[in-house]
Write a protein that holds these residues in place. Structure first.
Motif, mmCIF file in Angstrom:
data_model
loop_
_atom_site.group_PDB
_atom_site.id
_atom_site.type_symbol
_atom_site.label_atom_id
_atom_site.label_comp_id
_atom_site.label_asym_id
_atom_site.label_seq_id
_atom_site.Cartn_x
_atom_site.Cartn_y
_atom_site.Cartn_z
ATOM 1 N N GLN A 171 0.833 -1.197 0.000
ATOM 2 C CA GLN A 171 0.000 0.000 0.000
ATOM 3 C C GLN A 171 0.865 1.243 0.000
ATOM 4 O O GLN A 171 2.071 1.191 0.261
ATOM 5 C CB GLN A 171 -0.907 0.031 1.234
ATOM 6 C CG GLN A 171 -0.146 0.180 2.551
ATOM 7 C CD GLN A 171 -1.050 0.114 3.765
ATOM 8 O OE1 GLN A 171 -1.898 -0.760 3.874
ATOM 9 N NE2 GLN A 171 -0.876 1.049 4.690
ATOM 10 N N THR B 207 0.879 5.031 1.871
ATOM 11 C CA THR B 207 0.331 5.607 3.096
ATOM 12 C C THR B 207 0.754 7.064 3.219
ATOM 13 O O THR B 207 1.868 7.436 2.826
ATOM 14 C CB THR B 207 0.843 4.837 4.337
ATOM 15 O OG1 THR B 207 0.554 3.455 4.184
ATOM 16 C CG2 THR B 207 0.184 5.353 5.608
ATOM 17 N N GLU C 1 -4.907 -1.237 -11.322
ATOM 18 C CA GLU C 1 -5.217 -0.486 -10.114
ATOM 19 C C GLU C 1 -6.468 0.375 -10.301
ATOM 20 O O GLU C 1 -6.571 1.112 -11.278
ATOM 21 C CB GLU C 1 -4.043 0.432 -9.745
ATOM 22 C CG GLU C 1 -2.701 -0.273 -9.577
ATOM 23 C CD GLU C 1 -2.630 -1.136 -8.332
ATOM 24 O OE1 GLU C 1 -3.608 -1.155 -7.559
ATOM 25 O OE2 GLU C 1 -1.601 -1.798 -8.145
ATOM 26 N N ASP D 245 -7.741 2.897 -7.857
ATOM 27 C CA ASP D 245 -7.355 3.432 -6.556
ATOM 28 C C ASP D 245 -8.549 3.881 -5.728
ATOM 29 O O ASP D 245 -9.430 4.605 -6.211
ATOM 30 C CB ASP D 245 -6.386 4.600 -6.735
ATOM 31 C CG ASP D 245 -5.027 4.148 -7.239
ATOM 32 O OD1 ASP D 245 -4.700 2.972 -7.033
ATOM 33 O OD2 ASP D 245 -4.306 4.976 -7.830
ATOM 34 N N CYS E 184 -4.666 5.669 3.307
ATOM 35 C CA CYS E 184 -4.072 4.453 2.756
ATOM 36 C C CYS E 184 -4.675 4.170 1.384
ATOM 37 O O CYS E 184 -5.894 4.219 1.208
ATOM 38 C CB CYS E 184 -4.326 3.279 3.708
ATOM 39 S SG CYS E 184 -4.038 1.661 2.970
ATOM 40 N N LYS F 265 -4.375 1.065 -1.281
ATOM 41 C CA LYS F 265 -3.866 -0.285 -1.495
ATOM 42 C C LYS F 265 -3.359 -0.463 -2.929
ATOM 43 O O LYS F 265 -3.920 0.095 -3.871
ATOM 44 C CB LYS F 265 -4.960 -1.325 -1.235
ATOM 45 C CG LYS F 265 -5.527 -1.317 0.173
ATOM 46 C CD LYS F 265 -4.567 -1.942 1.172
ATOM 47 C CE LYS F 265 -5.238 -2.103 2.535
ATOM 48 N NZ LYS F 265 -4.322 -2.668 3.547
ATOM 49 N N ASN F 266 -2.297 -1.262 -3.083
ATOM 50 C CA ASN F 266 -1.808 -1.669 -4.395
ATOM 51 C C ASN F 266 -2.366 -3.052 -4.722
ATOM 52 O O ASN F 266 -1.977 -4.046 -4.109
ATOM 53 C CB ASN F 266 -0.275 -1.732 -4.411
ATOM 54 C CG ASN F 266 0.365 -0.361 -4.366
ATOM 55 O OD1 ASN F 266 -0.179 0.613 -4.874
ATOM 56 N ND2 ASN F 266 1.535 -0.275 -3.753
ATOM 57 N N TRP G 231 -0.078 -5.994 -5.555
ATOM 58 C CA TRP G 231 0.714 -6.601 -4.478
ATOM 59 C C TRP G 231 0.571 -8.119 -4.459
ATOM 60 O O TRP G 231 1.493 -8.838 -4.086
ATOM 61 C CB TRP G 231 0.275 -6.013 -3.139
ATOM 62 C CG TRP G 231 0.767 -6.743 -1.911
ATOM 63 C CD1 TRP G 231 0.014 -7.399 -0.990
ATOM 64 C CD2 TRP G 231 2.118 -6.866 -1.464
ATOM 65 N NE1 TRP G 231 0.794 -7.922 0.002
ATOM 66 C CE2 TRP G 231 2.105 -7.612 -0.255
ATOM 67 C CE3 TRP G 231 3.347 -6.424 -1.950
ATOM 68 C CZ2 TRP G 231 3.260 -7.925 0.453
ATOM 69 C CZ3 TRP G 231 4.500 -6.738 -1.244
ATOM 70 C CH2 TRP G 231 4.449 -7.471 -0.066
#
Length: 393
Positions: free
Chosen positions: A14, A16, A53, A55, A76, A78-79, A82
């Motif tokens: 993620q 941040t 993504e 977002d 936050c 998130k990716n 990942w």
């Protein structure tokens, strides 16, 4: 006053941000931030990462029941990619695999200077953080800053002014109308007459395996006179804005108002003459003093003068090409053609959203320095008193 830090890697779990200094009582929602995150991912010429993504922000602290409570706000993003990188980017030693080390540095990136500075033999340790992916969470921070500015009728709008040498005609529309025009453009430009020409250029560049850059402009209206200061170099608002713009990945130049064009003009054609009309002081965030031109871009001597802030910034073509450039392996020292990673052909529209965000952040900080309070109501009282003072100046 308005402080923030970002953390995270392009293929980490993620991104941040922690935002500190916000007054209590500021309305803030994930939905409003997500609008700007979606804008950053749009624009003609984006690459494959945008298909992965989508977002969305999570607010993890500092907000309760839709309003800030005065403590640090944690954001936050998130990716989603990942899932494919949790071992390659793991913080745990047991997943170490030196066979996947990236040793081929790419021209135009932070790869080689970063590897030399931090003593890395795996360029992955540099490119993950230097990636423009970081701007996702900066746009989230910028959305928070705009939420604060909106409480005081300050509006910010970014758009594409030039792409690959094709210049858009500057709009004279009020900012609210300009935003609507930009929102309905695939290239976030204010001049729909050149949009098809810009798209054609992007298509030609893509077919050639190349990339293209451009120029973005950001306007802020409703900004009162008196933000920033002349008394120290690091308190000059134009200097802080310039630094913020240059911190955006791939940005190589910035100017306010006339900028470099002022160097070619005589002084009589540069400096904004000052007039006075008492009736103007009854309008939004204004005094009786005004200028017929705005060549200064709204800032004189490091201080806002009450006119619109106008910032222009140049973005270089993205350095990751599908027509690889020559480089050298940092370990073997052998020559090679740079590796191709998933990339955009043109990210200038997205860059206009990032530039809008960083200008909002700097204006929010300057505003809080001037009118700071622990609660939004206190700031509003401070500001109202200041406007009354300006109207009678």
């Amino acid at each position: 006053m308005f402080r923030y830090l970002t953390a995270g890697e392009s293929h980490g779990p993620q991104l941040t941000a922690i935002v500190e200094g916000l007054p209590a009582g500021l309305p803030l929602s994930e939905e409003s931030i997500n609008i700007d995150l979606a804008r950053r991912q749009g624009g003609y010429g984006r690459g494959g990462r945008m298909a992965i993504e989508k977002d969305q922000v999570e607010i993890l602290s500092g907000v309760r029941w839709g309003k800030t409570i005065g403590s640090p706000v944690t954001l936050c993003v998130k990716n989603k990619d990942w899932a494919n990188w949790h071992e390659k980017m793991s913080p745990h030693e047991r997943f170490r695999d030196d066979s996947i080390a990236v040793t081929r540095s790419r021209p135009g990136h932070a790869d080689l200077p970063g590897a030399m500075k931090y003593d890395h033999r795996d360029v992955r340790n540099i490119l993950e953080r230097s990636s423009a992916r970081e701007t996702a969470v900066r746009v989230a921070v910028g959305s928070v800053a705009k939420a604060l500015l909106q409480q005081f009728e300050i509006d910010v709008c970014g758009y594409v002014a030039e792409l690959g040498g094709i210049r858009a005609r500057r709009s004279e529309l009020p900012l609210a109308d300009l935003r609507e025009v930009v929102a309905n453009s695939d290239l976030y430009t204010s001049d729909r007459a050149v949009e098809d020409e810009m798209k054609k250029l992007i298509d030609e560049v893509k077919a050639a395996g190349d990339t293209v850059g451009g120029v973005v402009e950001v306007i802020a209206s409703g900004v009162p006179a008196g933000l920033g200061s002349h008394v120290q170099w690091d308190r000059k608002l134009d200097a802080r804005i310039a630094m913020a713009m240059m911190s955006i990945q791939a940005f190589k130049g910035v100017e306010l108002g006339l900028g470099f064009e002022a160097a070619a003009r005589k002084g009589s054609n540069v400096h904004d003459e000052i007039f006075y009309d008492k009736a103007r002081s009854t309008q939004r965030n204004m005094t009786g003093f005004y200028r017929l031109t705005n060549n200064a871009g709204g800032i004189e001597g490091g201080i806002t003068n009450g006119e619109d802030i106008l910032v222009r910034a140049a973005m270089k073509p993205i350095p990751t090409l599908y027509k690889p450039l020559r480089s050298v392996d940092i370990v073997s020292k052998e020559a090679f053609e740079a590796t191709v990673e998933r990339s955009d052909v043109c990210a200038v529209p997205a860059a206009s959203v990032v530039a809008e965000s960083v200008l909002a952040i700097e204006l929010a900080d300057a505003f809080m320095v001037k009118f700071g309070g622990d609660a939004i109501g206190e700031m509003q009282r401070n500001y109202a008193g200041y406007l009354e003072y300006l109207k009678n100046f």
